[in-house]
Design a protein around this motif. Structure first.
Motif, PDB file in Angstrom:
ATOM      1  N   SER A  38      27.185  30.672  17.770  1.00  0.00           N
ATOM      2  CA  SER A  38      26.697  32.117  17.820  1.00  0.00           C
ATOM      3  C   SER A  38      25.631  32.596  17.198  1.00  0.00           C
ATOM      4  O   SER A  38      25.111  33.305  17.978  1.00  0.00           O
ATOM      5  CB  SER A  38      28.141  33.156  17.333  1.00  0.00           C
ATOM      6  N   ALA A  39      25.272  32.047  16.325  1.00  0.00           N
ATOM      7  CA  ALA A  39      24.042  32.384  15.633  1.00  0.00           C
ATOM      8  C   ALA A  39      22.973  31.619  16.642  1.00  0.00           C
ATOM      9  O   ALA A  39      21.747  32.168  16.809  1.00  0.00           O
ATOM     10  CB  ALA A  39      23.836  31.605  14.118  1.00  0.00           C
ATOM     11  N   ARG A  41      23.188  30.947  19.837  1.00  0.00           N
ATOM     12  CA  ARG A  41      23.137  31.968  21.105  1.00  0.00           C
ATOM     13  C   ARG A  41      22.716  33.136  20.770  1.00  0.00           C
ATOM     14  O   ARG A  41      21.584  33.731  21.674  1.00  0.00           O
ATOM     15  CB  ARG A  41      24.658  32.185  21.331  1.00  0.00           C
ATOM     16  N   PHE A  42      22.646  33.852  19.656  1.00  0.00           N
ATOM     17  CA  PHE A  42      21.870  35.076  19.455  1.00  0.00           C
ATOM     18  C   PHE A  42      20.517  35.243  19.473  1.00  0.00           C
ATOM     19  O   PHE A  42      19.746  35.688  19.937  1.00  0.00           O
ATOM     20  CB  PHE A  42      22.637  35.620  17.970  1.00  0.00           C
ATOM     21  N   ALA A  43      20.060  33.828  18.712  1.00  0.00           N
ATOM     22  CA  ALA A  43      18.544  33.718  18.708  1.00  0.00           C
ATOM     23  C   ALA A  43      17.987  33.286  19.957  1.00  0.00           C
ATOM     24  O   ALA A  43      16.857  34.005  20.307  1.00  0.00           O
ATOM     25  CB  ALA A  43      18.231  32.441  17.492  1.00  0.00           C
ATOM     26  N   GLY A  45      19.062  34.375  22.813  1.00  0.00           N
ATOM     27  CA  GLY A  45      19.300  35.646  23.451  1.00  0.00           C
ATOM     28  C   GLY A  45      18.131  36.556  23.168  1.00  0.00           C
ATOM     29  O   GLY A  45      17.411  37.236  23.857  1.00  0.00           O
ATOM     30  N   ALA A  46      17.793  36.573  21.623  1.00  0.00           N
ATOM     31  CA  ALA A  46      16.689  37.727  21.187  1.00  0.00           C
ATOM     32  C   ALA A  46      15.282  36.895  21.832  1.00  0.00           C
ATOM     33  O   ALA A  46      14.503  37.697  22.342  1.00  0.00           O
ATOM     34  CB  ALA A  46      16.736  37.579  19.920  1.00  0.00           C
ATOM     35  N   GLN A  49      15.109  37.675  25.462  1.00  0.00           N
ATOM     36  CA  GLN A  49      14.791  39.381  25.506  1.00  0.00           C
ATOM     37  C   GLN A  49      13.404  39.705  25.276  1.00  0.00           C
ATOM     38  O   GLN A  49      12.640  40.413  25.982  1.00  0.00           O
ATOM     39  CB  GLN A  49      15.606  40.290  24.522  1.00  0.00           C
TER      40      GLN A  49
END
Length: 130
Positions: A38-39, A41-43, A45-46, A49
Motif C-alpha cells: 500500500s505504501a 501504491r501510494f507513492a 499514485g502521488a 498525480q
C-alpha cells in the motif's frame, strides 16, 4: 536500509520469532507485506498525480538540485567566502566602492592584516542575571 546492518537484522528476526511465536508470525508477515504494497501504491499514485498536474515540465525538473542533503552549510559559507576573496583580488574599478577619502567601503574579507589580532577581552559576567 534504515541504518540496520545484516547482523542487527538477523537479531531482530530471531527476537520477532521468539516474541511472536511460529503460529502468529505468518499473520504479521502478511500484514507487513500488505503495508509495504500500500505504501508503494501510494507513492506511485502521488507521482502519477504530480506528473498529471505538472504536465511535460515534470520530466524537466532536476530532482538532484532539490535534494536537501546537498545543502551543507559549511560548504555554502566556504564557497561564498572564496567568491568574496576572488572579488577582492580583481583590480578595483575607478570610482567603484570608494569613499570621499579614497578608502574602500564595507568589510574587506580578502586582505589580511600583517599585525596580529588583539587579544579578545573576557566576557562580562553578571551574577544577578544567573
Amino acid at each position: 536500509m534504515f541504518g540496520i546492518n545484516g547482523g542487527e537484522f538477523l537479531v531482530l528476526l530471531v527476537v520477532a520469532l521468539v516474541i511472536l511465536g511460529p503460529e502468529r508470525l505468518p499473520h504479521y508477515a502478511e500484514q507487513l507485506a500488505s503495508l509495504v504494497k500500500s505504501a508503494r501504491r501510494f507513492a506511485k499514485g502521488a507521482q502519477a498525480q504530480m506528473r498529471e498536474e505538472l504536465g511535460p515540465e515534470f520530466d524537466d525538473i532536476d530532482w538532484q538540485k532539490l535534494d536537501p542533503r546537498q545543502y551543507d552549510p559549511r560548504r555554502i559559507v566556504r564557497d561564498a567566502l572564496s567568491e568574496a576573496w576572488e572579488d577582492d583580488d580583481a583590480p578595483a574599478k575607478p570610482g567603484a566602492g570608494s569613499t570621499a577619502a579614497g578608502g574602500r567601503t564595507g568589510v574587506d574579507l580578502g586582505k589580511r592584516s600583517a599585525r596580529p589580532a588583539a587579544e579578545p577581552s573576557p566576557v562580562p559576567y553578571d551574577e544577578d542575571a544567573t
